[in-house]
Design an enzyme around this catalytic site. Structure first.
Site, PDB file in Angstrom:
ATOM      1  N   GLU A   5     -18.616 -40.136 -15.417  1.00 49.04           N
ATOM      2  CA  GLU A   5     -19.246 -39.773 -14.139  1.00 49.04           C
ATOM      3  C   GLU A   5     -18.274 -39.720 -12.976  1.00 49.04           C
ATOM      4  O   GLU A   5     -18.317 -38.825 -12.169  1.00 49.04           O
ATOM      5  CB  GLU A   5     -20.423 -40.731 -13.942  1.00 49.04           C
ATOM      6  CG  GLU A   5     -20.763 -41.236 -12.597  1.00 49.04           C
ATOM      7  CD  GLU A   5     -21.321 -40.198 -11.654  1.00 49.04           C
ATOM      8  OE1 GLU A   5     -21.143 -40.402 -10.462  1.00 49.04           O
ATOM      9  OE2 GLU A   5     -21.898 -39.204 -12.091  1.00 49.04           O
ATOM     10  N   HIS A  12     -20.965 -46.440 -11.531  1.00 52.94           N
ATOM     11  CA  HIS A  12     -21.318 -45.145 -10.941  1.00 52.94           C
ATOM     12  C   HIS A  12     -20.084 -44.638 -10.187  1.00 52.94           C
ATOM     13  O   HIS A  12     -19.059 -44.412 -10.827  1.00 52.94           O
ATOM     14  CB  HIS A  12     -22.543 -45.361 -10.042  1.00 52.94           C
ATOM     15  CG  HIS A  12     -23.334 -44.133  -9.757  1.00 52.94           C
ATOM     16  ND1 HIS A  12     -24.550 -44.164  -9.134  1.00 52.94           N
ATOM     17  CD2 HIS A  12     -23.076 -42.833  -9.985  1.00 52.94           C
ATOM     18  CE1 HIS A  12     -25.004 -42.925  -8.997  1.00 52.94           C
ATOM     19  NE2 HIS A  12     -24.130 -42.104  -9.503  1.00 52.94           N
ATOM     20  N   HIS A  51     -24.743 -50.637 -11.139  1.00 51.32           N
ATOM     21  CA  HIS A  51     -26.206 -50.771 -11.120  1.00 51.32           C
ATOM     22  C   HIS A  51     -26.648 -51.723 -12.225  1.00 51.32           C
ATOM     23  O   HIS A  51     -27.297 -51.298 -13.185  1.00 51.32           O
ATOM     24  CB  HIS A  51     -26.884 -49.415 -11.322  1.00 51.32           C
ATOM     25  CG  HIS A  51     -26.544 -48.393 -10.292  1.00 51.32           C
ATOM     26  ND1 HIS A  51     -26.823 -48.550  -8.959  1.00 51.32           N
ATOM     27  CD2 HIS A  51     -25.928 -47.190 -10.389  1.00 51.32           C
ATOM     28  CE1 HIS A  51     -26.402 -47.487  -8.282  1.00 51.32           C
ATOM     29  NE2 HIS A  51     -25.847 -46.653  -9.128  1.00 51.32           N
ATOM     30  N   ASN A  59     -24.726 -44.531  -4.391  1.00 52.76           N
ATOM     31  CA  ASN A  59     -24.209 -43.567  -5.352  1.00 52.76           C
ATOM     32  C   ASN A  59     -22.694 -43.653  -5.408  1.00 52.76           C
ATOM     33  O   ASN A  59     -22.089 -43.840  -6.447  1.00 52.76           O
ATOM     34  CB  ASN A  59     -24.657 -42.162  -4.926  1.00 52.76           C
ATOM     35  CG  ASN A  59     -24.252 -41.089  -5.905  1.00 52.76           C
ATOM     36  OD1 ASN A  59     -23.078 -40.874  -6.148  1.00 52.76           O
ATOM     37  ND2 ASN A  59     -25.221 -40.431  -6.495  1.00 52.76           N
ATOM     38  N   ASN A  70     -24.694 -37.728  -1.938  1.00 53.79           N
ATOM     39  CA  ASN A  70     -24.125 -38.088  -3.240  1.00 53.79           C
ATOM     40  C   ASN A  70     -22.645 -38.417  -3.095  1.00 53.79           C
ATOM     41  O   ASN A  70     -22.299 -39.472  -2.577  1.00 53.79           O
ATOM     42  CB  ASN A  70     -24.400 -36.932  -4.213  1.00 53.79           C
ATOM     43  CG  ASN A  70     -24.264 -37.337  -5.646  1.00 53.79           C
ATOM     44  OD1 ASN A  70     -23.225 -37.820  -6.060  1.00 53.79           O
ATOM     45  ND2 ASN A  70     -25.303 -37.174  -6.419  1.00 53.79           N
ATOM     46  N   ASP A  84     -22.156 -32.639  -6.799  1.00 52.56           N
ATOM     47  CA  ASP A  84     -22.259 -34.051  -7.158  1.00 52.56           C
ATOM     48  C   ASP A  84     -21.143 -34.820  -6.464  1.00 52.56           C
ATOM     49  O   ASP A  84     -21.288 -35.278  -5.348  1.00 52.56           O
ATOM     50  CB  ASP A  84     -22.204 -34.190  -8.683  1.00 52.56           C
ATOM     51  CG  ASP A  84     -22.626 -35.560  -9.177  1.00 52.56           C
ATOM     52  OD1 ASP A  84     -22.418 -36.539  -8.433  1.00 52.56           O
ATOM     53  OD2 ASP A  84     -23.147 -35.676 -10.292  1.00 52.56           O
ATOM     54  N   ASN A  85     -19.986 -34.913  -7.090  1.00 49.75           N
ATOM     55  CA  ASN A  85     -18.937 -35.719  -6.482  1.00 49.75           C
ATOM     56  C   ASN A  85     -17.808 -34.858  -5.923  1.00 49.75           C
ATOM     57  O   ASN A  85     -17.561 -33.768  -6.399  1.00 49.75           O
ATOM     58  CB  ASN A  85     -18.389 -36.694  -7.514  1.00 49.75           C
ATOM     59  CG  ASN A  85     -17.623 -37.796  -6.852  1.00 49.75           C
ATOM     60  OD1 ASN A  85     -17.796 -38.047  -5.665  1.00 49.75           O
ATOM     61  ND2 ASN A  85     -16.752 -38.428  -7.589  1.00 49.75           N
TER      62      ASN A  85
HETATM   63  C1  LIG Z   1     -16.471 -39.284  -6.253  1.00 52.81           C
HETATM   64  O1  LIG Z   1     -15.088 -39.163  -6.050  1.00 52.81           O
HETATM   65  C2  LIG Z   1     -14.538 -39.977  -5.062  1.00 52.81           C
HETATM   66  C3  LIG Z   1     -13.100 -39.653  -4.891  1.00 52.81           C
HETATM   67  O2  LIG Z   1     -12.440 -39.602  -6.121  1.00 52.81           O
HETATM   68  C4  LIG Z   1     -14.786 -41.401  -5.435  1.00 52.81           C
HETATM   69  O3  LIG Z   1     -14.321 -42.247  -4.418  1.00 52.81           O
HETATM   70  C5  LIG Z   1     -16.255 -41.594  -5.664  1.00 52.81           C
HETATM   71  O4  LIG Z   1     -16.532 -42.892  -6.038  1.00 52.81           O
HETATM   72  C6  LIG Z   1     -16.851 -40.630  -6.663  1.00 52.81           C
HETATM   73  N1  LIG Z   1     -18.277 -40.826  -6.783  1.00 52.81           N
HETATM   74  C7  LIG Z   1     -19.104 -40.522  -7.786  1.00 52.81           C
HETATM   75  C8  LIG Z   1     -20.518 -40.892  -7.652  1.00 52.81           C
HETATM   76  O5  LIG Z   1     -18.736 -39.985  -8.782  1.00 52.81           O
END
Ligand SMILES: *[C@@H]1O[C@H](CO)[C@@H](O)[C@H](O)[C@H]1NC(C)=O
Ligand SMILES: *[C@@H]1O[C@H](CO)[C@@H](O)[C@H](O)[C@H]1NC(C)=O
Ligand SMILES: *[C@@H]1O[C@H](CO)[C@@H](O)[C@H](O)[C@H]1NC(C)=O
Ligand SMILES: *[C@@H]1O[C@H](CO)[C@@H](O)[C@H](O)[C@H]1NC(C)=O
Length: 354
Positions: free
Chosen positions: A53, A114, A133, A167, A223, A268-269
């Site tokens: 993820e 997550h 979580h 998230n 997100n 998403d990310n």
């Molecule tokens: C998304 O990517 C950022 C930067 O790499 C990271 O800090 C973050 O935790 C990520 N979040 C998810 C939900 O994947």
């Protein structure tokens, strides 16, 4: 008369539900199919099957990959296995993943990682912050990374009444971060109602040991979150609104919105290319296929690059797209010196040489 009124009300109610249902299908891109954008230089990463993820790459080229997310409504191919964190050294010729050992004193059986974010202090010590979580609660776990031992030393757990349904996080300093809350309710059916009614009650929070506050609100479902290279802007992905909010950071850590970059995919990310500052987004082209998982017609994957996010006309290009035959449900894309990693909510992970 009373009966007629009741019938009219019932009709109006059903029409409203029908209309909501249609807009929801529209918002979830129920009708979108993916056009393939693939390269010969990509292959699946051996050893990762049940989710990847989040991916966070250190300036040294070491990538952290979170695995095994259990999230209400999302497919889960390994419901009995706790989450894990993998490491991959992108400096190697043929990088392979290695599971990181987590020190004692941490409940590994309920680990449900997550979002992640790394922080490097003055002494070059690396800390990994992980949204967790356990039993569907939300906590932020802080680990110290021991590179030689390939292990994570558990330091502490942060919990706060505002840190609910977290998230993703982006760390700003020691025990200081922004976090997104992706839904308001914690009960799964109320979450569905929230989405259905498009309540827009989700937020971005600022956390520090001294102060915790809401710094931005009104997102349909906030997100991924990340910070620009110059540390002046925050990028927030609103997954169900299919867009990215560019926000300015103020001295008191409040955020104000500068612009919204609209896309046709559920974002998403987010990560930032360390060489160019471009935003990279892991996206779900068709979220209905993700929510109603069917191996015959699986959800696809899409990774976008957004150049010049602050300009009038950001340039958006597709780095990778696949209909689910190779990679399903991409959640993150991250690059390091010509190498691209794409992670997924519950499926495999992809490695590409650009
Ligand atoms: C998304 O990517 C950022 C930067 O790499 C990271 O800090 C973050 O935790 C990520 N979040 C998810 C939900 O994947
Ligand atoms: C993924 O999960 C399945 C089912 O629990 C398990 O058999 C398999 O070994 C897992 N794969 C990896 C790479 O962990
Ligand atoms: C992980 O830790 C356990 C004990 O906590 C130890 O037995 C094992 O050798 C460690 N594995 C690695 C790869 O360091
Ligand atoms: C996905 O694309 C491949 C070719 O790239 C094709 O063989 C396959 O039938 C497609 N699958 C679906 C579900 O559309």
């Amino acid at each position: 008369m009373g009966k007629l009124m009741a019938l009219i009300l019932l009709g109006a109610g059903l029409a409203l539900v029908g209309e909501r249902f249609l807009t929801l299908r529209e918002r979830m891109n129920a009708y979108r199919e993916v056009e393939s954008v693939e390269s010969q230089n990509c292959h699946l990463i051996e050893g990762i099957e049940n989710g990847s993820e989040d991916i966070d790459i250190l300036p040294s080229g070491l990538a952290f990959i979170s695995n095994g997310l259990k999230y209400p409504g999302m497919p889960d191919l390994a419901p009995d296995e706790p989450g894990r964190i993998f490491l991959m050294d992108l400096n190697e010729q043929n990088p392979r993943v290695q599971e990181l050992n987590i020190s004692d004193g941490f409940d590994k059986a309920s680990f449900n990682p997550h979002g992640m974010s790394t922080f490097i202090d003055k002494d070059q010590t690396v800390y990994l912050y992980v949204v967790n979580h356990p039993h569907m609660d939300s906590t932020v776990e802080i680990f110290k990374f021991e590179e030689q031992q390939r292990s994570l030393v558990y330091l502490k757990t942060i919990k706060h009444e505002l840190l609910k349904s977290v998230n993703d996080i982006v760390v700003l300093g020691p025990e200081q971060f922004y976090a997104t809350r992706d839904h308001y309710f914690t009960n799964f059916f109320l979450v569905l109602l929230e989405l259905f009614m498009d309540l827009r009650w989700t937020q971005v929070l600022f956390y520090s040991p001294k102060e915790v506050k809401v710094v931005a609100r009104g997102f349909s479902s906030a997100n991924g979150i990340t910070i620009s290279l110059d540390k002046k802007y925050i990028y927030v992905a609103d997954v169900s609104d299919k867009n990215i909010h560019v926000m300015k950071i103020h001295d008191n850590w409040d955020l104000t919105q500068l612009k919204v970059i609209q896309l046709d995919t559920l974002v998403d990310n987010l990560t930032v290319d360390p060489d160019t500052g471009d935003i990279l987004a892991g996206c779900h082209p068709n979220a209905i296929k993700l929510l109603m998982y069917n191996t015959e017609d699986p959800p696809g994957s899409e990774a976008l690059r957004i150049r010049n996010a602050l300009s009038e006309k950001p340039m958006i290009s597709t780095m990778y797209a696949n209909n689910g035959s190779v990679l399903q449900g991409s959640s993150v894309a991250s690059v390091y010196r010509g190498k691209l990693l794409i992670g997924t909510v519950f499926h495999k992970a992809l490695y590409c040489e650009l």
